[in-house]
Design an enzyme around this catalytic site. Structure first.
Site, PDB file in Angstrom:
ATOM      1  N   ARG A  20       0.841  -1.198   0.000  1.00 50.29           N
ATOM      2  CA  ARG A  20       0.000   0.000   0.000  1.00 50.29           C
ATOM      3  C   ARG A  20       0.877   1.249   0.000  1.00 50.29           C
ATOM      4  O   ARG A  20       1.917   1.296   0.678  1.00 50.29           O
ATOM      5  CB  ARG A  20      -0.861  -0.029   1.272  1.00 50.29           C
ATOM      6  CG  ARG A  20      -1.885   1.092   1.387  1.00 50.29           C
ATOM      7  CD  ARG A  20      -3.009   0.922   0.416  1.00 50.29           C
ATOM      8  NE  ARG A  20      -4.170   1.745   0.755  1.00 50.29           N
ATOM      9  CZ  ARG A  20      -5.179   1.933  -0.102  1.00 50.29           C
ATOM     10  NH1 ARG A  20      -5.181   1.377  -1.291  1.00 50.29           N
ATOM     11  NH2 ARG A  20      -6.214   2.655   0.251  1.00 50.29           N
ATOM     12  N   THR A  77      -9.243   0.235 -10.187  1.00 46.16           N
ATOM     13  CA  THR A  77      -8.666  -0.975  -9.565  1.00 46.16           C
ATOM     14  C   THR A  77      -8.824  -2.236 -10.414  1.00 46.16           C
ATOM     15  O   THR A  77      -9.616  -2.293 -11.338  1.00 46.16           O
ATOM     16  CB  THR A  77      -9.278  -1.182  -8.163  1.00 46.16           C
ATOM     17  OG1 THR A  77      -9.150   0.015  -7.412  1.00 46.16           O
ATOM     18  CG2 THR A  77      -8.630  -2.290  -7.401  1.00 46.16           C
ATOM     19  N   THR A 112      -4.181  -1.215  -7.396  1.00 49.49           N
ATOM     20  CA  THR A 112      -4.937  -0.003  -7.726  1.00 49.49           C
ATOM     21  C   THR A 112      -4.079   1.253  -7.802  1.00 49.49           C
ATOM     22  O   THR A 112      -3.039   1.341  -7.144  1.00 49.49           O
ATOM     23  CB  THR A 112      -6.036   0.230  -6.656  1.00 49.49           C
ATOM     24  OG1 THR A 112      -6.840   1.338  -7.025  1.00 49.49           O
ATOM     25  CG2 THR A 112      -5.448   0.503  -5.282  1.00 49.49           C
ATOM     26  N   GLU A 114      -6.135   3.882  -7.335  1.00 48.76           N
ATOM     27  CA  GLU A 114      -7.291   4.534  -6.720  1.00 48.76           C
ATOM     28  C   GLU A 114      -8.324   4.918  -7.779  1.00 48.76           C
ATOM     29  O   GLU A 114      -8.960   4.053  -8.305  1.00 48.76           O
ATOM     30  CB  GLU A 114      -6.866   5.735  -5.857  1.00 48.76           C
ATOM     31  CG  GLU A 114      -7.741   5.952  -4.619  1.00 48.76           C
ATOM     32  CD  GLU A 114      -9.238   6.116  -4.846  1.00 48.76           C
ATOM     33  OE1 GLU A 114      -9.973   5.141  -4.577  1.00 48.76           O
ATOM     34  OE2 GLU A 114      -9.675   7.205  -5.243  1.00 48.76           O
ATOM     35  N   ASP A 118      -7.826   8.204  -0.198  1.00 45.72           N
ATOM     36  CA  ASP A 118      -8.500   7.171   0.597  1.00 45.72           C
ATOM     37  C   ASP A 118      -8.417   7.470   2.098  1.00 45.72           C
ATOM     38  O   ASP A 118      -9.017   6.775   2.911  1.00 45.72           O
ATOM     39  CB  ASP A 118      -7.904   5.779   0.320  1.00 45.72           C
ATOM     40  CG  ASP A 118      -8.612   5.080  -0.835  1.00 45.72           C
ATOM     41  OD1 ASP A 118      -9.548   5.678  -1.401  1.00 45.72           O
ATOM     42  OD2 ASP A 118      -8.244   3.947  -1.170  1.00 45.72           O
ATOM     43  N   SER A 178      -7.934   1.098   2.981  1.00 49.51           N
ATOM     44  CA  SER A 178      -8.377   0.600   1.674  1.00 49.51           C
ATOM     45  C   SER A 178      -9.645  -0.227   1.842  1.00 49.51           C
ATOM     46  O   SER A 178     -10.090  -0.499   2.966  1.00 49.51           O
ATOM     47  CB  SER A 178      -7.260  -0.271   1.097  1.00 49.51           C
ATOM     48  OG  SER A 178      -7.718  -1.023   0.006  1.00 49.51           O
ATOM     49  N   SER A 179     -10.223  -0.604   0.713  1.00 49.48           N
ATOM     50  CA  SER A 179     -11.349  -1.546   0.726  1.00 49.48           C
ATOM     51  C   SER A 179     -10.988  -2.829   0.006  1.00 49.48           C
ATOM     52  O   SER A 179     -11.821  -3.721  -0.143  1.00 49.48           O
ATOM     53  CB  SER A 179     -12.553  -0.941   0.003  1.00 49.48           C
ATOM     54  OG  SER A 179     -12.928   0.255   0.615  1.00 49.48           O
ATOM     55  N   GLY A 188     -13.771  -1.819  -7.330  1.00 44.99           N
ATOM     56  CA  GLY A 188     -15.082  -1.245  -7.037  1.00 44.99           C
ATOM     57  C   GLY A 188     -15.109  -0.292  -5.859  1.00 44.99           C
ATOM     58  O   GLY A 188     -16.172  -0.047  -5.295  1.00 44.99           O
ATOM     59  N   GLY A 189     -13.946   0.220  -5.440  1.00 44.17           N
ATOM     60  CA  GLY A 189     -13.936   1.140  -4.299  1.00 44.17           C
ATOM     61  C   GLY A 189     -14.510   0.439  -3.077  1.00 44.17           C
ATOM     62  O   GLY A 189     -14.287  -0.752  -2.866  1.00 44.17           O
TER      63      GLY A 189
HETATM   64  N1  GLU Z   1      -8.479   2.978  -3.646  1.00 46.65           N
HETATM   65  C1  GLU Z   1      -9.469   2.011  -3.309  1.00 46.65           C
HETATM   66  C2  GLU Z   1      -8.988   1.111  -2.223  1.00 46.65           C
HETATM   67  O1  GLU Z   1      -7.837   0.937  -2.033  1.00 46.65           O
HETATM   68  C3  GLU Z   1      -9.864   1.175  -4.454  1.00 46.65           C
HETATM   69  C4  GLU Z   1     -10.490   1.980  -5.488  1.00 46.65           C
HETATM   70  C5  GLU Z   1     -11.298   1.191  -6.413  1.00 46.65           C
HETATM   71  O2  GLU Z   1     -11.488   0.004  -6.285  1.00 46.65           O
HETATM   72  O3  GLU Z   1     -11.765   1.793  -7.335  1.00 46.65           O
HETATM   73  O4  GLU Z   1      -9.772   0.535  -1.567  1.00 46.65           O
END
Ligand code: GLU
Length: 577
Positions: free
Chosen positions: A102, A395, A413, A415, A435, A459-460, A481-482
């Site tokens: 990360r 991502t 990713t 982002e 993020d 992060s997600s 997918g954020g």
């Molecule tokens: N930046 C996001 C994360 O690390 C992911 C963004 C995305 O999946 O579009 O969770």
């Protein structure tokens, strides 16, 4: 005399037979495909991974080739100037490792990074399209670390497919073409405007479209340096200098990233987090991603209900899953940040008694509306304010199994689409720092995910590996997918585990999820027909496209099977016995 001749003839025959046998064995090995699967977001990337596996590479070797190609052909989503999480299963040693690549906030970053002069959070696009949003990239160091431990082929060999494609060209995929065409600012950005748009005779610019060929000599040069010099090729020398210059001279809101920040970056190995679900053990990445923990919380809550007895897209199934998601997303916004900076109460959040108490809050006949974060045992120690999340999806996720049964499940990713929109060394620079929570405080309380120098933004991303009751590998999956990633991945795991779907079927099913706000359901799917009933249960329903990008592998009674999300441009390359 006669005996000697017979012995000589027998000897000769043996030699001939041995030679024939050796020849046959060689031929058989040559012809027999080694069993492997690569599932990734671009056929170029999947094929690069397969090429490395055919050459005798490991899953980690293939992952490096896949990432190097994705950076080129899916530059809106991930890249070497971004960050990633990799789960790796070493089959021979029965060992699972979580690699954390990360991005970190540069030394010059402070909690007010995304506040304006009045102390108000910046509008998202202003924060994103800037030098300030660029975190110290982590992917290359992470891949280097994983390669040292699990690589079989030479590091330099792994970059060959990407170098070739960057020099000879690749065809723009539909998703990239769409991203270029609809981006509001890419055409005004230095470097990127010349790369993604063709200059017309009248001086105007036209976006490169689907099927057109792009070459990226700058990226080929970057790859050659990394191939030759290892991680130093990226974190030191001309590539590092170009990255720093792009960030410090960004047209809007320059950032502080320095060569020292790059040189100081460390990828980390972390203990994966695992929890039982039905008869399986589901493992994922620990914080700084909220993905693994939140997905395991959702499953832990749902463990208290008989999903198997509910039809996959039925009203009851959607209701229970959505309610469990609300509860877990509420905890996510309060308790999760970089564990190197804040204490994340992982054990308390996964405690079965606690998750049962959360499950008890679900009413079969009425949605709870907005869930509040649960009271953990040591509440005072975790009295955080709520994170104010903003994110835009891009991502990429890929899953790989090699012929020795080693598995990589990696989500990667930059982002948002095209990251910070700054370009250096033929790569898009990430905007991962957005993020972080823009506001360092909420209601007078500090936020766990506030910006700090050297800290990793929450992060997600949710790369997952599942084991069966004998501890054998069962599945690998993940998605872009954020913050929706968590819902996409969890729904897929439920489909595979509770509803016995194959990976392809599970990935293709209509998407729904609730991030503790509206219940989002995928447009143009069968789910739309139950929207009125969901509203009667008290859900606020939103019908929209839900662009998951799941790529997974599953052990089935008939052997291994891969799946690629039909919503994206990817595919599965497999060679099976
Ligand atoms: N930046 C996001 C994360 O690390 C992911 C963004 C995305 O999946 O579009 O969770």
């Amino acid at each position: 005399m006669k005996l000697t001749r017979i012995l000589a003839a027998l000897g000769a025959l043996t030699v001939v037979l041995l030679l024939l046998f050796a020849g046959f064995t060689y031929w058989a090995q040559d012809e027999e495909p080694s069993p492997f699967i690569v599932a990734a977001a671009s056929p170029y990337a999947s094929e690069a991974g397969a090429e490395i596996l055919r050459a005798g590479g490991s899953a980690v070797d293939a992952a490096i080739a896949v990432q190097a190609v994705l950076s080129l052909v899916e530059p809106e989503s991930s890249g070497l100037a971004g960050g990633a999480f990799m789960l790796h299963f070493n089959a021979a040693q029965d060992d699972l490792t979580a690699y954390d690549g990360r991005e970190t906030a540069p030394k010059g970053a402070s909690p007010d990074l995304f506040l304006d002069e009045n102390g108000e959070p910046l509008p998202f696009l202003d924060a994103m399209i800037s030098g300030r949003s660029v975190g110290t990239p982590g992917v290359v160091k992470m891949l280097w670390l994983a390669h040292r431990e699990h690589g079989k082929l030479e590091w330099a060999r792994l970059f060959q497919p990407a170098i070739k494609l960057a020099e000879e060209g690749f065809q723009v995929a539909p998703k990239l073409a769409e991203a270029i065409a609809r981006d509001p600012v890419l055409m005004q950005m230095p470097v990127a405007q010349d790369y993604f748009y063709r200059r017309e005779n009248d001086g105007g610019r036209v976006p490169y479209g689907e099927g057109e060929t792009l070459t990226n000599p700058a990226y080929a040069a970057t790859l050659k340096l990394i191939a030759e010099k290892g991680w130093q090729g990226f974190y030191e020398g001309p590539v590092a200098e170009e990255i720093v210059a792009a960030v410090q001279n960004a047209p809007a809101r320059p950032g502080t990233l320095t060569l020292e920040d790059l040189a100081a970056y460390e990828a980390k190995k972390r203990e994966p987090i695992c929890a039982p679900y039905r008869t399986y053990r589901v493992c994922s990445m620990p914080p700084p991603t909220s993905g693994g923990l939140t997905a395991l919380q959702i499953l832990g809550i749902l463990e208290n209900f008989d999903l198997r007895g509910m039809e996959p897209m039925s009203l009851t199934a959607v209701h229970f899953i959505a309610e469990a998601e609300k509860l877990a997303y509420a905890d996510r916004d309060k308790y999760i940040g970089d564990p190197d900076f804040v204490d994340v109460p992982v054990e308390a959040m996964l405690d079965t008694g606690y998750l049962k108490s959360r499950a008890d809050q679900i009413d079969a006949s009425l949605s709870m509306g907005k869930a509040v974060a649960g009271q953990l045992k040591d509440e005072r120690a975790f009295n955080w304010g709520l994170n104010q999340p903003v994110d835009k999806p891009s991502t990429s996720h890929f899953s790989i199994i090699d012929s020795d049964g080693n598995v990589v499940s990696m989500t990667t990713t930059i982002e948002g689409p095209f990251g910070s929109h700054l370009m250096a060394g033929g790569m898009m620079l990430n905007n991962q720092l957005t993020d972080f929570s823009f506001s360092p405080e909420e209601d007078g309380r500090p936020v766990a995910n506030a910006v700090a120098a050297g800290k990793r933004p929450r992060s997600s991303m949710t790369p997952v590996i599942v084991f069966d009751e004998d501890g054998a590998f069962h599945a690998a999956v993940g998605s872009p997918g954020g913050s929706r990633i968590i819902g996409y991945v969890t729904q897929t795991l439920i489909a595979v585990i509770d509803w016995n779907m194959g990976m392809k079927e599970a990935i293709s099913q209509p998407r729904f999820l609730d991030r503790n706000g509206a219940l989002e359901i995928e447009a143009d799917t069968v789910l739309v027909t139950i929207a009125p009933q969901l509203e009667q249960l008290g859900h606020k329903v939103e019908i929209k496209p839900l662009m998951s990008g799941l790529h997974g592998i599953l052990v089935t009674p008939h052997g291994l099977a891969g799946g690629a999300d039909p919503r994206r441009d990817g595919n599965v390359v497999s060679e099976l016995r």
